[in-house]
Design an enzyme around this catalytic site. Sequence first.
Site, short mmCIF file in Angstrom:
data_model
loop_
_atom_site.label_atom_id
_atom_site.label_comp_id
_atom_site.label_asym_id
_atom_site.label_seq_id
_atom_site.Cartn_x
_atom_site.Cartn_y
_atom_site.Cartn_z
N ASP A 175 22.44 19.40 -28.51
CA ASP A 175 22.81 20.78 -29.49
C ASP A 175 24.20 21.29 -29.18
O ASP A 175 24.72 21.06 -28.19
CB ASP A 175 21.74 21.80 -29.46
CG ASP A 175 22.27 22.88 -30.52
OD1 ASP A 175 22.66 22.34 -31.53
OD2 ASP A 175 21.62 23.90 -30.13
N GLU B 166 0.79 -1.15 -0.05
CA GLU B 166 0.08 0.19 0.07
C GLU B 166 0.73 1.37 0.06
O GLU B 166 0.60 2.26 -0.65
CB GLU B 166 -0.98 0.00 1.22
CG GLU B 166 -1.97 0.96 1.03
CD GLU B 166 -3.06 0.76 2.33
OE1 GLU B 166 -2.49 1.09 3.44
OE2 GLU B 166 -3.93 0.19 2.18
#
Length: 322
Positions: free
Chosen positions: A46, A4
């Site tokens: 990049d 749980e």
Amino acid sequence: VVPEALPAVVTISLAMGVQRIVRRNALVRRLPAVETLGSTSVICSDKTGTLTRNEMTVREVFAAGVSATLLGSGYEPAGKVTVDGAAVEVPEPVVALLRVAALASDATLVRVAEGRWAIRGDPTEGALIVAAAKVGLAKRDLDVQYPRTAEIPFSSERKRMTTLHEHSGGTSACSKGAAEIILDACATVLHDGNTVPLDQTTRTEILSRAETMAGEGVRVLGVASKSDANLTTAEEDMTFLGLVGLLDPSRPEVAASIGACRSAGIEVVMITGDHPVTAMAIAGELGISANGTVVTGRDLKRMTDDELARDVVKIDVYARVS
């Protein structure tokens, strides 16, 4: 089957990871991103502005067989022009090239404080405007003298930008972009103050010069112009004016970061729109390129999915990618 408390435990663990990352000056927008970071094996980055400072400076201008070096640093519009190491009066072909390059640019140079200058707009265009200012060509004055009437904008697919300008003799086109793209649009070349046909031998020499410049780690642009132009014919039968070499220094912390990635089992791949030789020079400087494998955007389009899947692990640099 599932405890749980598991969702709470996972959330707390990820939140603690976010806190650790924040202490290293990085922000995480979504908690699952921490999990993604932990399972990353390749980073595709990049180049411009990420691996480099995105502070372009024009270092070399090659026009009509003359190679001129521009001195000075940053965006201050001051610095000597030298040819073969000697300060000289700026050759007219260099002035003509920088005039056209500045006209085909949208950036502006502004003084932000005493002795401090800044660029508003694209850093590459800003560097061209600064270079023009160093030879006495103020962008503001050029725009008044040669008002722009139309523009064919830059795109990563076209790899060039062309503008049209009015002057006493009619309408002229000014174009700048990837050297090979600009050269393909030219039928003549400026030489000894005259316009002469652009033959295959001269084309080869120009491309060889561009590759040599790129091998020194500079970004290379071609510049061309055309008189009596309109939007339909502007990029046809142009006159090649020369090459511009721009230096964009790498970020000092990047090489160490790439080393840290490698030690963590993460490979780094560079993706850029720059010339392959420029890309490889910078990749080598940063420690990215281990085996010297570079693929261009054109090569990538020709690959089948199977070929890419086979070769992707060997490719360090992707250049001229749109």
